[in-house]
Design a protein around this motif. Structure first.
Motif, PDB file in Angstrom:
ATOM      1  N   GLN A 184       4.210   7.738   0.062  1.00  0.00           N
ATOM      2  CA  GLN A 184       2.848   8.098  -0.299  1.00  0.00           C
ATOM      3  C   GLN A 184       2.016   8.336   0.958  1.00  0.00           C
ATOM      4  OE1 GLN A 184       3.102   4.450  -2.638  1.00  0.00           O
ATOM      5  NE2 GLN A 184       1.664   5.348  -4.102  1.00  0.00           N
ATOM      6  N   SER A 187      -0.298   5.656   3.119  1.00  0.00           N
ATOM      7  CA  SER A 187       0.538   4.507   2.807  1.00  0.00           C
ATOM      8  C   SER A 187       0.573   3.614   4.034  1.00  0.00           C
ATOM      9  CB  SER A 187       1.967   4.935   2.426  1.00  0.00           C
ATOM     10  OG  SER A 187       2.630   5.499   3.542  1.00  0.00           O
ATOM     11  N   CYS A 265       4.329   2.330  -3.905  1.00  0.00           N
ATOM     12  CA  CYS A 265       3.641   1.039  -3.968  1.00  0.00           C
ATOM     13  C   CYS A 265       2.509   1.101  -4.983  1.00  0.00           C
ATOM     14  CB  CYS A 265       3.080   0.690  -2.587  1.00  0.00           C
ATOM     15  SG  CYS A 265       2.150  -0.851  -2.510  1.00  0.00           S
ATOM     16  N   ASN A 268      -1.626  -0.010  -4.867  1.00  0.00           N
ATOM     17  CA  ASN A 268      -1.342   0.591  -3.571  1.00  0.00           C
ATOM     18  C   ASN A 268      -2.150  -0.028  -2.440  1.00  0.00           C
ATOM     19  OD1 ASN A 268      -2.283   3.060  -1.567  1.00  0.00           O
ATOM     20  ND2 ASN A 268      -0.109   3.119  -2.108  1.00  0.00           N
TER      21      ASN A 268
END
Length: 486
Positions: A184, A187, A265, A268
């Motif tokens: 992502q 991230s 995740c 997140n």
């Protein structure tokens, strides 16, 4: 040279204790004064000898993949600026809401269990040496029943570890150097951020949040990536999945190339966003269509207060394409104690039909002697009735901090994301550099936040505010934010 050390200190149907929206804060929290909460420690070290004085070197070449790694500029630069700020304002009471480390004491029901287990090691009856590399049988069973209930994950699927970060790196050994990966954007962590001013020339050792995941760097070390491309702030051969407010912090999968591994995740870090059931269903189907493996990071699942999935295994078909990594760090204050787990279903197979869990078991038995028996006793206590209630209280305390932060920025007219199901608040400052906002807040309020661009290109224009802090610090920070941006 200076070494700078930063330190502070799942199913909606089967895990009802995770789904409770009403958490109660603890009535008796330890709350030291602001001046007694140092967040950064500068330690002088001897300078490295100049290269021309080296008398001997081996003939062993350096791992070329290590040479690809970019300097971890984000937290060293934050530490440098914080130190410079304290030199400029030596009497300032600096509040750190930047580092995602827990601050509140571990509940006594948990520490007392660890103390008892520790003491028992001094007796003939209670002593034990090496344990099972996969973890204590009772703890594995308790993790399976507590977090996965009727989702088809059992004791044999659970591997207890010394934390999710360690497991992320060990999992990479499963895939090898030829695997392709997707992460992502933003991230945690993304290294080599070129927007950081190049005024910082010291070599720094930084200890930030130990659950900062090694998605990118472990891929680099394994040889799965190309070189770092400074112009676009990305490593070659990594698929960066852009997650922004415009797409609901969930990538447009139609634009994502097929990869072997997808790191995902939810909730997140850093955005605080949580993928919906529909979105995770799309992700699982995407993985099934492409024959990919999802490494699902659920380290903040207990913070979820709505019906968002707390485990990837709530999604039909996920057991054939996903594994899950999690941790006690942010539930029980175990960031320094170290205890986590990975769940790998029997149904997850390589392309030749070989069970992935069998290979991971071999890796664990080769690279790891198992989590500490004292710490695992603490893990069992966490999952007792009293322990679960204590963890709810810990989580509830930080969730109340989060609400204070969200309400503060919302009242000031900012677009605020995250916070509902995660201990991170993602605040938008449109048209502004994250580092400029960081500098403004530090200079005018003595508050440390985290620039969003430090998490990837998609994070520029945002700052991350962590809810991990003592209540009086969070309330004082709220007052200062209101004074600055009223």
């Amino acid at each position: 040279m200076a070494a700078i050390q930063i330190s502070t200190s799942i199913s909606s149907t089967s895990s009802s204790f995770l789904g409770q929206a009403g958490f109660n804060s603890r009535s008796s929290m330890v709350s030291p004064s602001l001046k007694s909460l140092p967040n950064c420690k500068c330690v002088a070290t001897a300078p490295a000898p100049p290269s021309e004085t080296i008398a001997y070197k081996t003939k062993v070449p350096r791992n070329s993949n290590m040479a690809k790694l970019q300097a971890g500029y984000l937290f060293p630069e934050i530490a440098r600026r914080r130190s410079a700020h304290l030199l400029k304002y030596p009497d300032a009471q600096v509040i750190s809401l930047g580092i995602g480390d827990t601050t509140e004491p571990i509940p006594e029901v948990i520490t007392s269990a660890m103390a008892m287990r520790s003491h028992s090691l001094s007796t003939l009856e209670g002593y034990s040496g090496y344990g099972a590399e996969q973890g204590d049988k009772k703890l594995r069973a308790a993790i399976a029943s507590t977090f996965y209930g009727d989702l088809g994950i059992d004791e044999a699927d659970i591997f207890v570890s010394d934390g999710a970060k360690c497991d992320i790196s060990r999992l990479q050994l499963l895939f090898g150097s030829n695997a392709t990966v997707a992460v992502q954007d933003p991230s945690y962590p993304v290294k080599g951020i070129s927007r950081i001013p190049l005024t910082f020339v010291h070599t720094c050792t930084v200890m930030a949040t130990k659950e900062e995941k090694a998605y990118v760097d472990s891929s680099v070390i394994m040889g799965q990536t190309g070189l770092y491309q400074k112009d676009i702030e990305k490593f070659g051969k990594i698929e960066y999945m852009r997650c922004t407010p415009e797409n609901g912090f969930f990538p447009d999968l139609s634009t994502i190339s097929r990869t072997d591994v997808i790191f995902f995740c939810s909730p997140n870090n850093p955005t605080g966003s949580t993928a919906s059931r529909e979105q995770l269903t799309q992700l699982v189907q995407f993985a099934r269509d492409n024959g990919s493996i999802i490494v699902f990071d659920s380290a903040y699942a207990m913070y979820i207060s709505d019906d968002s999935p707390r485990s990837i295994f709530e999604i039909p078909g996920a057991k054939e394409v996903a594994m899950e990594v999690s941790s006690f760090s942010k539930y029980a204050g175990f960031t320094g104690v170290r205890l986590g787990w990975t769940a790998i279903p029997k149904e997850l197979l390589y392309s030749d039909g070989f069970p992935i869990a069998k290979d991971f078991n071999r890796i664990v038995c080769t690279c790891f002697n198992g989590a500490s028996n004292v710490v695992q006793a603490g893990g069992l206590a966490c999952l007792s009735a009293d322990g679960l209630e204590a963890m709810r209280s810990v989580v509830g305390y930080y969730r109340e901090n989060t609400k204070i932060i969200v309400d503060t920025f919302t009242s000031l007219g900012f677009k605020v994301y995250g916070g509902k199901n995660a201990p991170y608040v993602w605040v938008h400052f449109p048209g502004r550099s994250s580092w400029d906002v960081f500098a403004e807040i530090l200079e005018k309020t003595h508050i440390v936040t985290t620039p969003g661009s430090g998490f990837g290109p998609a994070g520029d224009g945002f700052i991350r505010v962590s809810a991990f802090g003592h209540r009086e610090n969070v309330i004082e920070a709220s007052r200062r934010f209101k004074q600055l941006y009223k």
